[in-house]
Design a protein around this motif. Structure first.
Motif, short mmCIF file in Angstrom:
data_model
loop_
_atom_site.label_atom_id
_atom_site.label_comp_id
_atom_site.label_asym_id
_atom_site.label_seq_id
_atom_site.Cartn_x
_atom_site.Cartn_y
_atom_site.Cartn_z
N MET A 51 0.85 -1.19 0.00
CA MET A 51 0.00 0.00 0.00
C MET A 51 0.88 1.24 0.00
N ALA A 52 0.70 2.12 -0.95
CA ALA A 52 1.51 3.33 -1.07
C ALA A 52 0.90 4.46 -0.26
N CYS A 53 1.77 5.25 0.34
CA CYS A 53 1.30 6.45 1.02
C CYS A 53 2.26 7.58 0.69
N SER A 54 1.80 8.80 0.81
CA SER A 54 2.61 9.95 0.44
C SER A 54 3.69 10.18 1.47
N ALA A 55 4.87 10.52 1.01
CA ALA A 55 6.00 10.83 1.88
C ALA A 55 6.42 12.27 1.59
N PRO A 56 7.21 12.88 2.50
CA PRO A 56 7.68 14.24 2.25
C PRO A 56 8.41 14.33 0.92
N GLY A 57 8.26 15.45 0.25
CA GLY A 57 8.95 15.66 -1.01
C GLY A 57 8.26 15.02 -2.19
N GLY A 58 7.03 14.54 -2.01
CA GLY A 58 6.30 13.95 -3.11
C GLY A 58 6.70 12.53 -3.43
N ARG A 59 7.58 11.93 -2.64
CA ARG A 59 8.00 10.56 -2.88
C ARG A 59 6.94 9.62 -2.33
N LYS A 60 6.98 8.40 -2.75
CA LYS A 60 6.04 7.39 -2.27
C LYS A 60 6.74 6.45 -1.29
N ALA A 61 6.11 6.21 -0.17
CA ALA A 61 6.61 5.23 0.78
C ALA A 61 5.69 4.02 0.70
N ALA A 91 4.30 1.23 2.61
CA ALA A 91 4.10 0.70 3.96
C ALA A 91 3.99 -0.81 3.91
N GLY A 92 4.79 -1.47 4.69
CA GLY A 92 4.68 -2.91 4.84
C GLY A 92 5.48 -3.71 3.83
N SER A 93 5.93 -3.13 2.73
CA SER A 93 6.65 -3.92 1.74
C SER A 93 8.09 -4.18 2.16
N ARG A 94 8.71 -3.24 2.83
CA ARG A 94 10.06 -3.42 3.33
C ARG A 94 10.34 -2.33 4.35
N PRO A 95 11.24 -2.59 5.27
CA PRO A 95 11.62 -1.50 6.19
C PRO A 95 12.39 -0.43 5.41
N PRO A 96 12.29 0.81 5.82
CA PRO A 96 13.01 1.87 5.09
C PRO A 96 14.52 1.70 5.25
N PHE A 97 15.25 2.02 4.18
CA PHE A 97 16.70 2.02 4.25
C PHE A 97 17.14 3.24 5.05
N PRO A 98 18.32 3.20 5.67
CA PRO A 98 18.81 4.38 6.40
C PRO A 98 18.85 5.63 5.51
N GLU A 99 19.18 5.44 4.23
CA GLU A 99 19.23 6.57 3.31
C GLU A 99 17.85 7.21 3.15
N ASP A 100 16.80 6.38 3.15
CA ASP A 100 15.43 6.90 3.05
C ASP A 100 15.08 7.74 4.27
#
Length: 59
Positions: free
Chosen positions: A1-11, A13-22
């Motif tokens: 499931m996609a949700c809006s992230a800062p800067g217009g990027r898509k996060a 949710a649930g597909s993978r943990p965020p990378f430190p760079e993210d």
């Protein structure tokens, strides 16, 4: 499931943990967004106070 992230990027949710760079990029984008308004106000104030000098330097 996609949700809006800062800067217009898509996060994704649930597909993978965020990378430190993210996480770092999201923090930087959030900080820049927060600081942009006060910086703009200060720049406009300085430009207004020194408009004549700026005009003469541009000639």
């Amino acid at each position: 499931m996609a949700c809006s992230a800062p800067g217009g990027r898509k996060a994704f949710a649930g597909s993978r943990p965020p990378f430190p760079e993210d996480i770092a990029l999201d923090a930087v984008l959030h900080r820049l967004a927060r600081e942009s308004s006060p910086v703009r106000v200060t720049a406009e104030s300085l430009a207004g106070a020194h408009a004549e000098l700026l005009r003469r330097l541009g000639e």
